[in-house]
Motif scaffolding. Structure first.
Motif, PDB file in Angstrom:
ATOM      1  N   VAL A 104       0.847  -1.199   0.000  1.00  0.00           N
ATOM      2  CA  VAL A 104       0.000   0.000   0.000  1.00  0.00           C
ATOM      3  C   VAL A 104       0.880   1.247   0.000  1.00  0.00           C
ATOM      4  N   ARG A 105       1.910   1.251   0.838  1.00  0.00           N
ATOM      5  CA  ARG A 105       2.853   2.375   0.868  1.00  0.00           C
ATOM      6  C   ARG A 105       3.492   2.600  -0.503  1.00  0.00           C
ATOM      7  N   LYS A 106       4.040   1.534  -1.042  1.00  0.00           N
ATOM      8  CA  LYS A 106       4.778   1.619  -2.308  1.00  0.00           C
ATOM      9  C   LYS A 106       3.902   2.139  -3.431  1.00  0.00           C
ATOM     10  N   GLU A 107       2.665   1.659  -3.486  1.00  0.00           N
ATOM     11  CA  GLU A 107       1.760   2.002  -4.589  1.00  0.00           C
ATOM     12  C   GLU A 107       1.171   3.409  -4.432  1.00  0.00           C
ATOM     13  N   LEU A 108       0.894   3.819  -3.195  1.00  0.00           N
ATOM     14  CA  LEU A 108       0.152   5.072  -2.996  1.00  0.00           C
ATOM     15  C   LEU A 108       1.031   6.289  -2.715  1.00  0.00           C
ATOM     16  N   LEU A 109       2.152   6.112  -2.047  1.00  0.00           N
ATOM     17  CA  LEU A 109       2.977   7.258  -1.660  1.00  0.00           C
ATOM     18  C   LEU A 109       3.307   8.211  -2.814  1.00  0.00           C
ATOM     19  N   PRO A 110       3.661   7.695  -4.020  1.00  0.00           N
ATOM     20  CA  PRO A 110       3.997   8.613  -5.117  1.00  0.00           C
ATOM     21  C   PRO A 110       2.840   9.515  -5.535  1.00  0.00           C
TER      22      PRO A 110
END
Length: 593
Positions: free
Chosen positions: A570-576
């Protein structure tokens, strides 16, 4: 409620004119739709009940509404003072409406039914029970038409094309696949009557039904021709010309049954679980040979192509960003300003609307705080919504329509102090969601074989939920689609690679709270061994789970690993895609457990 009583009285007078002892209202339209254009909201018109499932029976002395566990509390409330009794379906010892009629009515009685608003299977099942008691099932027109003043017309909203960059396959490719399937049944035509199948088949979308981007129509796919029956005024001249170039005939919606009645000794494939009985009766009168089975179009639509699956993943990023923004807003404002269940629903829509290609909500948001969380399909307005406090748990189930795909997600979050029992209940539900997510199963497995994985931890604690565990989800289409499902009831259709489903175990303590955790998952190929091909699931939904509600002691190491790996993703996909000031919040709520 006086108005409802007057409508039932008017219907009974109409029944007398038709010499009917009872009248059955299926609560759907000629297309087996769950969500309906206003014209066919017959269940709501005659009872005042606004839920998306239920059938109605009216006799000269009594009237009843039959619905399932999602709506028991809502139906009891909405039927008060109407004189209409609620009956429970899909629970042990449930009495079906046809069985109830068989007990109530004497031999020789007549029960009216609108053959256009009941499926072939539905008609047969009803008739089989009544005929044993010598009761006649009589096909009628829609009797409500006689008593419904200013009844809405079929919507006249426009139809638009879904570009192939979203759809993945052209109309010709879809037609060719159907024709190849028809050969297996030695059939000349496939009749398409469900609105989402129609939209998928022609790469068209509309807005006849709230939340579902569909339009009203029928279609027939033959070896050499393809015919769409729809209100031509809904289409631009350019779109009609484009369809004609592709050798697709466009006829008016009202031409369908006259066209069908001219069929003589053709071989026609129909789905008896979705096609209405009038279709069957019309074809049978023409001496046609009928092949029956699960709709070819429905099965093709359910197995998403690569472009559709890529679109789903893009839609999940958009949806995930909106949901994290909502959670951040909720944390910042709870206890500082007035927030109600209703305003939560509006805020969810507001954050989604900021996303590119957002086309509206995929269903009315279900937002339940404290005791309202136990009402499975709660839908509150501004006047009956509970205010939120810094205490207890909030359940919110919502979704969006994007050109890239349809979303459906439920999260339960703590707003303040919680009890040990709430933590345990939340964790048992979470264990079920993870259990189904991690399933590995052979090709040919049906949904009822997998359902136990979502319920096992709950059952071991003497807890259950009355609804299904997983439904299909359309690609920028209906949030509920078949033909497969993951639920206790038997469904002949298998879970196949490419199918997108919900995964939503739950538990409800009436009068206290409800807990549901829902992700969308896609069936994928896992491996092939000497024992055959095996499938599993990938998670599509991207949204943090409230780990503050988790009792870690109840989780296995594998379950803990799943939660941490999911939150890392979730972090990897949403942070950007997150605003910088919200990024620390996302990092905080996805910390490893």
């Amino acid at each position: 409620m006086n108005e409802i009583r007057m409508r039932v009285k008017a219907l009974r007078l109409e029944m007398l004119k038709q010499n009917l002892d009872a009248y059955y209202i299926s609560g759907t339209d000629p297309h087996s739709s769950e969500y309906l254009p206003n014209r066919w909201k017959t269940r709501e018109f005659i009872t005042g009940f606004t839920g998306s499932f239920g059938v109605v029976v009216v006799t000269q002395e009594e009237a009843g509404l039959w619905t399932d566990t999602r709506y028991f509390l809502q139906a009891e409330e909405q039927l008060k003072g109407s004189g209409i009794k609620m009956f429970k379906l899909r629970v042990p010892n449930a009495v079906s409406p046809e069985s109830w009629l068989a007990k109530k009515l004497p031999e020789g009685s007549k029960v009216g039914i609108d053959a256009q608003s009941v499926t072939i299977n539905g008609f047969r099942d009803f008739e089989n029970v009544l005929v044993e008691k010598g009761i006649n099932l009589v096909k009628t027109t829609d009797l409500l038409d006689k008593i419904w003043e200013e009844r809405p017309e079929i919507p006249a909203d426009g139809i638009f094309e879904l570009e192939i960059k979203y759809a993945g396959l052209s109309r010709k490719e879809k037609k060719d696949t159907i024709v190849a399937e028809l050969k297996k049944y030695n059939a000349d035509y496939h009749i398409v009557s469900m609105l989402d199948e129609l939209a998928w088949l022609f790469n068209l979308r509309g807005s006849d039904v709230n939340y579902n981007p569909v339009f009203t129509g029928y279609a027939a796919v033959g070896k050499t021709d393809m015919i769409l029956f729809v209100d031509k005024n809904k289409m631009s001249v350019e779109l009609q010309q484009q369809l004609e170039k592709e050798r697709i005939t466009v006829n008016n919606y009202d031409d369908f049954f006259p066209w069908l009645s001219e069929f003589r000794k053709k071989s026609v494939f129909i789905d008896p679980s979705t096609a209405n009985y009038s279709i069957y009766e019309t074809l049978e009168k023409g001496g046609n040979v009928l092949s029956e089975g699960t709709s070819i179009t429905a099965l093709l639509k359910a197995r998403k192509n690569k472009v559709e699956l890529k679109g789903f993943r893009q839609a999940m990023i958009k949806d995930g960003v909106a949901l994290v923004e909502f959670l951040f807003w909720l944390k910042q404002n709870i206890g500082k300003e007035k927030i109600t269940e209703y305003s939560v629903g509006r805020k969810l829509a507001e954050f989604r609307a900021k996303q590119e290609d957002f086309k509206g909500e995929s269903f009315p948001p279900i937002v339940g705080y404290k005791s309202h969380g136990a009402i499975v399909h709660l839908n509150v307005g501004p006047d009956d919504a509970l205010p939120l406090e810094q205490d207890g748990v909030l359940l919110f189930d919502s979704g969006g329509q994007y050109l890239q795909g349809t979303t459906d997600i439920t999260r339960t979050v703590a707003l303040g102090e919680i009890t040990e029992r709430q933590k345990k209940d939340f964790t048992l539900v979470l264990k079920g969601m993870i259990g189904l997510t991690l399933a590995v199963f052979p090709v040919g497995t049906k949904g009822c074989h997998l359902d136990i994985l979502a319920r096992k931890a709950l059952w071991e604690s003497g807890i259950n939920y009355g609804h299904g565990t997983g439904h299909g989800v359309g690609h920028f289409l209906n949030v509920h689609e078949g033909p497969m499902a993951i639920r206790q009831e038997f469904n002949v259709n298998t879970i196949d690679a490419g199918m997108v489903l919900s995964n939503e175990p739950a538990m409800y303590r009436e009068g206290q709270y409800g807990i549901r955790t829902e992700n969308m998952i896609v069936c994928v190929e896992k491996e092939e061994t000497e024992f055959g091909k095996f499938l599993g699931f990938d998670t599509l939904t991207l949204c943090p789970i409230d780990t503050g509600l988790v009792d870690i002691s109840l989780l296995t190491p594998e379950e803990i690993d799943w939660i941490n790996e999911y939150h890392q993703r979730v972090r990897k996909e949403l942070l950007p895609f997150m605003d910088e000031f919200i990024q620390p919040f996302l990092l905080e709520i996805t910390k490893p457990v």
